[in-house]
Design an enzyme around this catalytic site. Sequence first.
Site, mmCIF file in Angstrom:
data_model
loop_
_atom_site.group_PDB
_atom_site.id
_atom_site.type_symbol
_atom_site.label_atom_id
_atom_site.label_comp_id
_atom_site.label_asym_id
_atom_site.label_seq_id
_atom_site.Cartn_x
_atom_site.Cartn_y
_atom_site.Cartn_z
ATOM 1 N N GLY A 337 0.718 -1.583 -0.227
ATOM 2 C CA GLY A 337 -0.022 0.040 -0.465
ATOM 3 C C GLY A 337 1.057 1.427 -0.075
ATOM 4 O O GLY A 337 1.695 1.601 0.335
ATOM 5 N N PRO A 338 0.503 2.198 0.040
ATOM 6 C CA PRO A 338 1.151 3.813 -0.279
ATOM 7 C C PRO A 338 1.686 4.053 1.473
ATOM 8 O O PRO A 338 1.211 3.282 2.024
ATOM 9 C CB PRO A 338 0.087 4.823 -0.719
ATOM 10 C CG PRO A 338 -1.826 3.953 -0.496
ATOM 11 C CD PRO A 338 -0.923 2.670 -0.682
ATOM 12 N N LYS A 343 1.131 0.629 7.545
ATOM 13 C CA LYS A 343 1.966 -1.375 7.244
ATOM 14 C C LYS A 343 2.467 -1.029 8.180
ATOM 15 O O LYS A 343 2.597 -2.342 9.131
ATOM 16 C CB LYS A 343 2.565 -1.002 6.320
ATOM 17 C CG LYS A 343 1.762 -0.665 4.920
ATOM 18 C CD LYS A 343 2.419 -0.990 3.553
ATOM 19 C CE LYS A 343 3.579 0.237 3.551
ATOM 20 N NZ LYS A 343 2.906 1.307 3.294
ATOM 21 N N THR A 344 3.551 -1.048 8.616
ATOM 22 C CA THR A 344 4.787 -0.272 10.060
ATOM 23 C C THR A 344 3.896 -0.770 11.472
ATOM 24 O O THR A 344 3.846 -1.408 12.311
ATOM 25 C CB THR A 344 5.618 0.742 10.246
ATOM 26 O OG1 THR A 344 6.538 0.745 8.745
ATOM 27 C CG2 THR A 344 6.375 0.032 11.110
ATOM 28 N N GLU A 556 -12.061 19.134 -8.865
ATOM 29 C CA GLU A 556 -12.600 18.343 -8.219
ATOM 30 C C GLU A 556 -13.425 17.467 -9.186
ATOM 31 O O GLU A 556 -13.838 16.039 -8.332
ATOM 32 C CB GLU A 556 -11.879 18.147 -6.996
ATOM 33 C CG GLU A 556 -10.700 18.622 -6.490
ATOM 34 C CD GLU A 556 -9.770 18.043 -6.744
ATOM 35 O OE1 GLU A 556 -9.102 16.555 -7.423
ATOM 36 O OE2 GLU A 556 -7.915 18.184 -7.039
#
Length: 751
Positions: A337-338, A343-344, A556
């Site tokens: 993932g970005p 994640k950590t 947008e």
Amino acid sequence: MNETTSMPSVIGPHDGDTHRPVSFAGTGIGPIERRAYGQAWRDALRFRQDLATDADRPHIARSGGFASLTRSADVDDDTGFEENASREGCPPSPARIAAALLLARAFDAAPDAARDLICGGAPVVVDVADGAMLDALKGVWRGMFFDDALRMIDLVKTAPGRRDGLDGAYIVLKEPLKGSAKQRLERVAADMCAYALPFVAFSSNGRACLPKVLNEAAGHRIELPMLDPTTVSRTIRAVTGIRTAVDVPAETMRDVGVGDLAAAIRFDRTPEECVDELRRLADSKRAERPSRGLVLSEIHGMAGARAWADDAIADLAAWRRGEIPWDAVSSALMLAGPPGVGKTLFAEAFARSAAGKDSKSGMPLIVCSYYSWQAEGHLGDFLAAMRRDFASARAQAPCVMLLEECDSFVDRRAVKHSHSDYVRNCINALLEEVDGVRRREGVFLIGCTNEVEACDPALLRAGRFENVVRISPPDQDELEKIFRVRLKGDLVGADISTVVMSAAGMTGADAERAVKDARRMARRENRELTLDDLRHAVVGDDNLSDEQRWRTAAHEAGHALVDVLRFGADGVVANTTHTDRRLGMSMRTTRQLFEGTASDYRSRIEVLLAGRAAEEVLLGEASHGAQQDLAEATRLSCAMLGGLGLSGPSPLTHLGDLRRAEEFLRFADIRAAVGIELAEADRTCRGLLEANRSVLIATARHLLERGSLNGADIAVLLEAQRSDAAGAEGVQTEDDAPTSTVIAFPQLRPD
């Protein structure tokens, strides 16, 4: 000489054994471990008796003289200390006692291995993950199985000669040998296998460190058990000489290593004092360990990862109960993932939660990465640092090992530069270590990558990181939960939904930063945190002109409207939140249905071009705000033409790595074809916006006035437009026909 091999510490009582250690009847201790414990007890008792005798004598300074400093000794190459020096007069070593007990327990569990070790039936390999434990074993293993008079040679230093001139051989290695030393050891190990004499090898990882011929010939592979409360308790009893059972908390054991035993367990302490010191050392280590303190129940926006974690924790509990083997445990995961999606943080939370609800500290977390290893120096340093981290994980099991930046270990087939050998060596070494640690019971592997497609495929195959979970930025509900976790006891009962809508597109790391900024503002003014503080931390100072705000809203709105029209409303969010990197954003928080056809790719390109097209439709001309959109649209067009086989004059031609598809632009025909694809997508996109002009205007107004909206809001506007069109259809005259005249939308100002 080689007919006198014996096992005195296992067979029969010792002569003159007048001081027997405490009985272990019914405690599950095996015969070899019982003998090892008895020997440790006697040695410690002898030291304490000598100490008491010396205390009654006048103190006389004694020295062995200069000769004692210069005498030849069997010196350990790794440490510089004498490997088998006499310990007469030395205090009992807790590390050596614990090592002996664990080794004895391993052989008690494999009596055939003990028999072959004594009789020379087949080589025996012992894996000792902890380097400090391996050092401790060097000085004790021989006395556990053989008489001191027997000649056992170290094959790393000495080649075997005449068979009748030796009684066995051994190898002790922490790291693999290199070059000629490695080749020499392969030769002498092969020779020794033919001697039919006791042959044992100790290493941190036998498959990586020991000669190939020895690994193949080994009849038994023993894995030294992990340091546990029972072993530490028996070590304390042997060292202190106090026959009382002490309770070493399992929580403490998770942060205690072999080195801590020497610091905490001393002959002049009571068992309770030894345990207290171990607890203090463990607490100190936990306090130094960086952690944000979250557990899995506080992690949101990662449904797939949470599902894996729940299964892994259930498997871990079943393994501990002896219901399943370790190879049935789901013990490896790759998170993709970005940056900033957590994640950590997930790995930290899993480590804290995996040990169960009763655990206060969880399992140890070993964090490593390509760049932390590379910082050590050249290739040899890189590989040594990698092996140290994996050895640490094996030694601290049960634990979690987090490997960050896995996309640094790229596909070896695509590496063509002059340093390709370096890259291949690094990846091959990693694969070998991953295979080794997956065989070690109790080690969980979690990998993190921003781009899983960039990883070497071998890293993701079955048996390694086969479970890949993709993590996207959180949706609105998940983002609100993330903010609530970060706010903890602040703003309880306050409605933060409008702030969360403005924060759409933020990651968990962004939310954490916003809450910290809000608290900092409140502290600066010495007051409680307010909703305005949080809103200001998310939105920031609105220093844009009305024209810039309207252009941002139009841009947008175009992205969001075409995304809904092409791929559906689910998960679409847009806002005009101004940050240091952007003026607004539009994105999808759920994975869209994408079959990979040419139509799917063209629709995706249309979404990318829709912001620029909306500016032209509503404002007459576009700004420079579409740079990243144009770059991504160009890359996708190049991929369609040069590798995906979806478009262009030669769709079957593969021009190279699709991750660098923009490099295909060096070909003139690709440049021309890309221009045609983008022009056609722009025309189609403009047609969609013109056909839904009223919805585009309403969407832009909504963003201008409220700062955010989602796909459901746009779906309502589209449905209202269809209803109005259907109602007017029956009474429409020729004069009511819609016009295609483009009129720039007038400048708007919020109320």
